[in-house]
Design an enzyme around this catalytic site. Structure first.
Site: not given
Ligand SMILES: *Cc1c(COP(=O)(O)O)cnc(C)c1O
Length: 375
Positions: A188, A190-193
């Protein structure tokens, strides 16, 4: 100031990302094109597991893991009550019952002391058959897998790692995504990757699970997709998203160290303040800092958020409602233990801006606005 700045990241890598996207448009293999396989090899290598199997999103990744384990009606899976809805939703979606467990006030992750009690209570007071423990690497910190694994072994349970937020985190030299029998992550944005839409992956060292998950993600395919040997899903990662992720994975180590630098700045500036409690990592553990989450202490959370907002500093609450308090679960999932630590975190936690394109000066400004509140 942005809470998470995807635009700054795109501007930084625009040429390379655009090039990757146009390569896909040129070859036209939108579903399971060559970028998907290339990404899976790189993901498995980065995480340190034998198999990385990409899929449509992090929720499907959890569902694929549960299906591969044969978890369904009559089974229970222990899930921390302080998490994003999808962790518990996937369990309910396959027909099993999520049993909620409390978390640790320092790490926000599964509380191992209370976990053992929860398991005993379920066994003594219900007909549910516990099959697995799903641990969540909340806000980027890998959960306490040594203890979780030993509790699981005692009770003969499987372990699932929900590393949707944890990708890039490390615990005693092992990376997030390599814990448990099967681990999952989310891409997604907004996740870190993150990619530029929905995406996810499943990680495992187990060849049988890997083969099953590859079949399950394409309609339960056998030797080809028109030979269907089981009921599956349609859950593949788009080639375009894989192309974006290949570029973002190349930038990821530098972004991760930037996040770690910023988190250290926040912690140095705020850890002795009486206003907030700063997040802590266990010894030997590094977080991917998906979120930098504070607990309001001497001043209410809403007052802190308002003051920050008045200085154009965005904040967000993860999570205001525990899973056992969600309407969708109130009748379906009985509480077997007290969940008071999670309830208290839900009432005082809030996250402040965290992304690799934040300037040191911006972090200093957030710190000074918070510290000046006590004056
Ligand atoms: C984001 C998230 C998910 C679900 O990922 P999606 O890709 O949005 O489906 C699952 N678990 C946790 C803890 C998450 O943060």
């Amino acid at each position: 100031m942005q809470f998470i700045d995807l635009k700054a990241q795109y501007e930084f890598a625009k040429q390379r990302i655009d090039q990757r996207i146009s390569t896909v448009l040129d070859h036209g293999q939108y579903i399971m094109g060559p970028e998907v396989g290339e990404l899976e090899v790189q993901l498995a290598h980065y995480v340190g597991v034998k198999h990385a199997i990409t899929c449509a999103n992090g929720t499907d990744a959890l569902q694929l893991a549960l299906m591969a384990m044969g978890i369904g009606p009559g089974d229970a899976v222990i899930v921390p009550t302080f998490t994003f809805f999808a962790s518990a939703e996937a369990v309910a979606f396959v027909g099993a019952t999520p049993v909620f467990a409390d978390v640790d006030p320092r790490t926000f992750n599964l509380n191992c002391e209370k976990l053992a009690t929860t398991i005993r209570h379920v066994q003594a007071n219900s007909a549910l058959k516990i099959k697995a423990i799903m641990a969540v690497d909340l806000f980027g910190q890998p959960a306490a897998y040594e203890n979780i694994q030993s509790i699981a072994s005692t009770h003969n349970l499987l372990v699932i790692e929900d590393a949707a937020q944890g990708f890039g985190g490390e615990r005693n030299g092992k990376r997030s995504g390599s814990f448990g029998d099967i681990a999952t992550t989310s891409f997604f944005p907004a996740k870190p990757l993150g990619c530029y839409g929905d995406g996810g992956a499943v990680f495992t060292n187990n060849d049988d699970y890997a083969a099953l998950i590859k079949s399950l993600r394409v309609h339960g395919k056998g030797s080809d997709k028109y030979d269907n040997v089981r009921i599956g899903m349609n859950s593949r990662l788009d080639t375009l998203q894989a192309a974006v992720l290949l570029e973002k994975l190349a930038m990821f180590p530098a972004e991760l160290s930037r996040r770690q630098h910023l988190a250290a700045l926040y912690s140095a500036g705020l850890e002795n303040s009486s206003i907030v409690i700063t997040p802590e990592c266990e010894d030997g553990v590094t977080s991917s800092w998906a979120q930098y989450t504070l607990q309001a202490q001497s001043i209410s959370r809403s007052t802190l958020q308002q003051r920050l907002q008045s200085q154009n500093i965005p904040t967000a609450i993860y999570y205001a409602t525990c899973m056992h308090q969600q309407l969708a679960f109130t009748s379906a999932s009985p509480a077997f233990t007290d969940l008071s630590i999670a309830e208290s975190l839900a009432s005082c936690s809030f996250s402040i801006p965290m992304h690799p394109y934040l300037a040191d000066e911006e972090v200093e400004r957030v710190i000074s606005v918070l510290l000046n509140m006590s004056l």
